[in-house]
Design a protein around this motif. Structure first.
Motif, PDB file in Angstrom:
ATOM      1  N   TYR A  37      51.237  17.135  -6.680  1.00  0.00           N
ATOM      2  CA  TYR A  37      50.035  17.879  -7.078  1.00  0.00           C
ATOM      3  C   TYR A  37      48.841  16.944  -7.228  1.00  0.00           C
ATOM      4  CZ  TYR A  37      46.947  21.116  -9.430  1.00  0.00           C
ATOM      5  OH  TYR A  37      45.876  21.897  -9.748  1.00  0.00           O
ATOM      6  N   ARG A 122      53.256  20.124 -13.066  1.00  0.00           N
ATOM      7  CA  ARG A 122      51.956  20.425 -12.442  1.00  0.00           C
ATOM      8  C   ARG A 122      50.915  20.830 -13.470  1.00  0.00           C
ATOM      9  NH1 ARG A 122      52.662  23.043  -6.558  1.00  0.00           N
ATOM     10  NH2 ARG A 122      54.077  21.485  -5.737  1.00  0.00           N
ATOM     11  N   GLN A 126      47.275  18.816 -14.276  1.00  0.00           N
ATOM     12  CA  GLN A 126      46.105  19.566 -13.844  1.00  0.00           C
ATOM     13  C   GLN A 126      44.876  19.149 -14.644  1.00  0.00           C
ATOM     14  OE1 GLN A 126      46.661  23.788 -14.170  1.00  0.00           O
ATOM     15  NE2 GLN A 126      45.722  24.101 -12.170  1.00  0.00           N
ATOM     16  N   THR A 129      43.783  14.737 -12.407  1.00  0.00           N
ATOM     17  CA  THR A 129      44.395  14.189 -11.196  1.00  0.00           C
ATOM     18  C   THR A 129      43.806  12.840 -10.797  1.00  0.00           C
ATOM     19  OG1 THR A 129      42.922  15.560  -9.854  1.00  0.00           O
ATOM     20  CG2 THR A 129      45.131  16.400 -10.266  1.00  0.00           C
TER      21      THR A 129
END
Length: 176
Positions: A37, A122, A126, A129
């Motif tokens: 991700y 994930r 979030q 990143t």
């Protein structure tokens, strides 16, 4: 041992290694999902700016995300390895789940836990990143490097049997 001509199966209790292998499997799946991700969500323009400013971590990230999406395949392989470890551990715990229904329920629970681990990983990365990618550029690069042979074999297989489509969708759209 044989009692009256019948064989009695010796039951082996699962040890701490079985549980450790299962935890390791979940950790690998979670780390791979988070890394996947982070790299897919990375702002490539910002990475380019950091590279031009001389940031070596950004340079590694740029190497990872430019060109073919090898990182997607590498982290898919890492998630598969984690899933296999968790499944192997579950098999070693089979004495705790006698019968087919109990085994089915245990496997179903394992599957949901693996999916939950990915979703959790994930959601934890979030919004962070860029900073996470820059701090973990070395391990991310090393992971992709470790799986490079398997990634190349899978790409060659895909290129051999697949057809090139002009309107092909970038794989990263499926990661968001």
């Amino acid at each position: 041992t044989s009692v009256n001509g019948t064989t009695k199966e010796k039951r082996v209790e699962p040890g701490p290694i079985s549980y450790a292998v299962m935890v390791l499997g979940f950790v690998l799946v979670s780390l791979a999902a988070g890394a996947e991700y982070v790299l897919a969500d990375l702002n490539r323009g910002r990475v380019r700016q950091l590279v031009e400013a001389g940031d070596t971590s950004a340079r590694r990230l740029e190497d990872l995300v430019s060109g073919p999406p090898n990182f997607i395949t590498a982290f898919l392989l890492l998630k598969t390895l984690g899933t296999m470890l968790a499944a192997i551990a579950l098999v070693s715990l089979r004495g705790l789940f006698p019968g087919i229904l109990a085994s089915f329920l245990a496997l179903t629970a394992l599957t949901f836990l693996i999916v939950f681990a990915q979703v959790l990983a994930r959601s934890l990365v979030q919004g962070r990143t860029e900073s996470l990618a820059l701090r973990s550029a070395g391990p991310l690069y090393a992971t992709v490097w470790l799986f490079r042979t398997f990634t190349a074999l899978l790409q060659m297989t895909g290129n051999t049997f697949g057809e090139e489509e002009e309107d092909a969708v970038d794989e990263s759209v499926f990661l968001g």
